[in-house]
Design an enzyme around this catalytic site. Sequence first.
Site, PDB file in Angstrom:
ATOM      1  N   GLU A   1      49.724   8.446  -5.709  1.00  0.00           N
ATOM      2  CA  GLU A   1      50.310   7.413  -4.835  1.00  0.00           C
ATOM      3  C   GLU A   1      51.699   7.131  -5.372  1.00  0.00           C
ATOM      4  O   GLU A   1      51.839   6.505  -6.421  1.00  0.00           O
ATOM      5  CB  GLU A   1      49.467   6.134  -4.877  1.00  0.00           C
TER       6      GLU A   1
ATOM      7  N   GLU B   1      64.682   5.613  -3.274  1.00  0.00           N
ATOM      8  CA  GLU B   1      63.926   4.367  -3.431  1.00  0.00           C
ATOM      9  C   GLU B   1      64.669   3.466  -4.423  1.00  0.00           C
ATOM     10  O   GLU B   1      65.049   3.910  -5.510  1.00  0.00           O
ATOM     11  CB  GLU B   1      62.529   4.679  -3.965  1.00  0.00           C
TER      12      GLU B   1
ATOM     13  N   LYS C   1      44.833   3.426 -18.031  1.00  0.00           N
ATOM     14  CA  LYS C   1      46.035   3.211 -18.839  1.00  0.00           C
ATOM     15  C   LYS C   1      47.024   2.382 -18.036  1.00  0.00           C
ATOM     16  O   LYS C   1      47.696   2.885 -17.141  1.00  0.00           O
ATOM     17  CB  LYS C   1      46.696   4.540 -19.242  1.00  0.00           C
TER      18      LYS C   1
ATOM     19  N   THR D   1      57.624   8.922  -8.055  1.00  0.00           N
ATOM     20  CA  THR D   1      57.546  10.319  -7.640  1.00  0.00           C
ATOM     21  C   THR D   1      57.892  11.238  -8.809  1.00  0.00           C
ATOM     22  O   THR D   1      57.271  12.296  -8.974  1.00  0.00           O
ATOM     23  CB  THR D   1      58.486  10.552  -6.436  1.00  0.00           C
TER      24      THR D   1
ATOM     25  N   CYS E   1      55.663  -0.418  -3.004  1.00  0.00           N
ATOM     26  CA  CYS E   1      55.961   0.977  -2.677  1.00  0.00           C
ATOM     27  C   CYS E   1      56.155   1.250  -1.190  1.00  0.00           C
ATOM     28  O   CYS E   1      56.927   2.107  -0.806  1.00  0.00           O
ATOM     29  CB  CYS E   1      54.844   1.859  -3.220  1.00  0.00           C
TER      30      CYS E   1
END
Length: 482
Positions: A254, A387, A180, A234, A288
């Site tokens: 990940e 982030e 997906k 996350t 990332c």
Amino acid sequence: MTTVKGRRGFWIDGEFAEPRSTGEIEIYNASTGAPIAVVPEASDADLDAAVSAARRAFDHSGWPGWSAERRRQAMLSLADALEARAEDTAQAVSVQNGMPISLSRRTEAVVPASLLRYYSELVTDPEDEERRPSSRGTTTVIRREPIGVVAAITPWNYPQSLAFFKIAPLLAAGCTVVLKPSPETVLDSYILADAIAASDIPAGVLNIVAGGREIGAQLVAHPGVDKVAFTGSTAAGRMIGEACGRLIRPVTLELGGKSAAVILDDADLEPALQDFFAATLMNNGQTCHLGTRVLAPQHRYRETVDLLTDFARSLQVGDALAASTQIGPLASRAQQRRVRAHIERGIAEGGRVTTGGAEAAGFESGWFVLPTIFDNVANSDTIAREEIFGPVLVVIPYEGEDDAVAMANDSEYGLGGSVWTSDVQRGLDIARRIRTGSLGINHFAIDMASPFGGIKLSGLGRELGPEGLTAYQQTKSIYLRS
Ligand code: NAD
């Protein structure tokens, strides 16, 4: 985009299946903000069809039992088919997510085929079993069996590379998959479907359904799925991990990061700025593992801020498809809004912008944020903890190596990072003390033969290398007694 015409369905069971849904996803050119295509969005019925196809291919087609040679050849045929479409893939990705085309040609166009070739060398025959002497003096047969049907859910930042972090090892293991992709980057998945059609991968082994988080959540919990492999934020990873926990379903996560780029007092950064760029700002900051917290020794702090400020100003900002572009737009309006909000919060908390900022003067169309450097930031400030996922670096001073290591480790994340020094051994000693999944000395470059993944809020499990293959295998012990 010509890639979409006549391809209105989902790639299921070896063909473009008519959508059972009426839902649609609008795709945009990130550099102009203009809509460029409309593609179908999967419904539960489309998803059921894709999972059923993957289930049948795993349970009944004989694919998991293929010989190593036959599997290797099928994987290589897909690598060839992808290479024949490499430039189309690079263009499709860059148009949609703003990745500079020079980077897209080095990653999205080539990494999937390289991964297939790498993992094709790790394929083993189903009969390759280990015979291990047991503790009772008998023999145990140890088998590595494919884990089954995989749900692979990917983000928009490196849509093809990250899909193949999963697809290449799972094919090598003998699994089947429903992929997906992210709704921001569906067009490149049509090119992937064309490549699958031109390859010797059997029908039902690789299926693709486009959709957003709802269809992603359905896929994670679908009763026909045996393992979930996720790359993304996350926040989503936490939800997926919870769902898999309830189901006792194996999962690889990940996730995000806020890695440190530690500049030691003996570093000569100026000649290494191109490598520093790749380790801290690559893909418009939408990578990332980037070291977006730059830690500089106190006595070289001002010099470091000035060097990075001049460097950020020198970067060529522009349309993702222009060959000279080093910084393209962000992938979506929502992403641009989020990054701007981070910058404004950083300023409100006392940070000082030395170049860049929330406004991208001269770039009114498209979703640009100029490369931005912050000084006057503490490691405890929000802008140093969350982030950002845009071209924004914070530069933080430290006093001595122990302080640098403590600061690098003072993060909820642990994904990447780098150490910059003229003494590689010293860099290695510091790297050993930093709690993270991977780290580069004087550069950062993911290596497909080495495990990659995070600790803490950056994730669970590893992709790439031989370790990435075991993630798609279950071990079985058969205790023999005559
Ligand atoms: P995202 O989490 O919003 O979406 C990623 C994918 O998950 C998309 O396909 C999305 O549709 C799907 N999704 C979202 N919520 C879901 C849910 N609850 N259940 C199932 N599927 C769901 O992330 P994004 O904005 O597309 O990507 C950016 C994030 O990805 C960043 O945080 C970045 O750090 C992370 N990332 C991590 C790595 C890594 O290897 N660690 C690599 C690239 C990106």
